[in-house]
Design a protein around this motif. Structure first.
Motif: not given
Length: 220
Positions: A69-86
């Motif tokens: 396998w070869e990598t063709t594209e990489v995008m850096a991201g962030v994950q966010m969680v709503g554990q205390s949201m309304t």
């Protein structure tokens, strides 16, 4: 599960949308370009994946392709969680269905929120806001795993940005997730400071860094 959300979805609540082989799985191409491995460090899982597809998008904290396998594209991201949201339901939000897919695809083409295909709407509840009958904003549910559902495809027509429509729809989608006794989470690219600040104001918290990486099978 949050470290490997696509596998948790395809081996769990969204198994009905999976094409699976051994320790690899992917969504039907008409639904999403994403696949997953039970253990990305396992050569056998990559061989299983090759039996399913020659091109795939994987996501996780870090993914290194193994032989063939070869990598063709990489995008850096962030994950966010709503554990205390309304969440907050929105009286102007309408439920989008298969009949709305042509308009949804047109909006995606204008707003560029990320991968969205003609059957992505099958994955969960999608909501939209119309102006004069025209679909100008939407958001919905994508990856679903035990206890968690991802808020995705949050987008607004460029002509209607700055009116808070994305925030309203994000809260409305989150309200539906919370009403089921689940928690919302989402992903965004790491340098989209505007979106990150918005999600923080809505009650989401940073849970980790992720990559969205495209791979191609090259072995004979």
């Amino acid at each position: 599960m949050l470290n490997n959300p696509v596998w948790a979805a395809l081996s769990g609540p969204q198994a009905c949308f999976a094409e699976a082989a051994g320790d690899a799985a992917r969504f039907s191409p008409e639904i999403a370009p994403f696949g997953a491995l039970r253990d990305p460090s396992d050569p056998a899982a990559w061989r299983d994946l090759a039996g399913l597809t020659s091109e795939v998008v994987l996501t996780g904290p870090s993914i290194t392709p193994l032989a063939g396998w070869e990598t063709t594209e990489v995008m850096a991201g962030v994950q966010m969680v709503g554990q205390s949201m309304t969440g907050v339901e929105d009286p102007d939000a309408v439920v989008l269905t298969e009949a709305d897919v042509p308009e949804m695809l047109e909006l995606v083409a204008r707003a560029q929120p990320g991968p969205f295909r003609k059957r992505t709407v099958d994955l969960g509840r999608y909501l939209g806001i119309r102006d004069g009958g025209r679909l100008v904003a939407m958001a919905g549910e994508r990856f679903r795993m035990p206890g968690w559902t991802e808020v995705s495809a949050v987008c607004t027509d460029p002509e209607f940005r700055g009116k808070g429509l994305g925030a309203r729809l994000t809260l409305a989608v989150a309200a539906g997730i919370l009403a089921r006794g689940e928690l919302p989470f989402l992903h965004t690219v790491h340098d989209n400071d505007t979106a990150i600040r918005l999600y923080e104001r809505l009650g989401f918290e940073h849970s980790g860094d992720v990559v969205f990486a495209s791979f191609r099978h090259t072995a004979a």
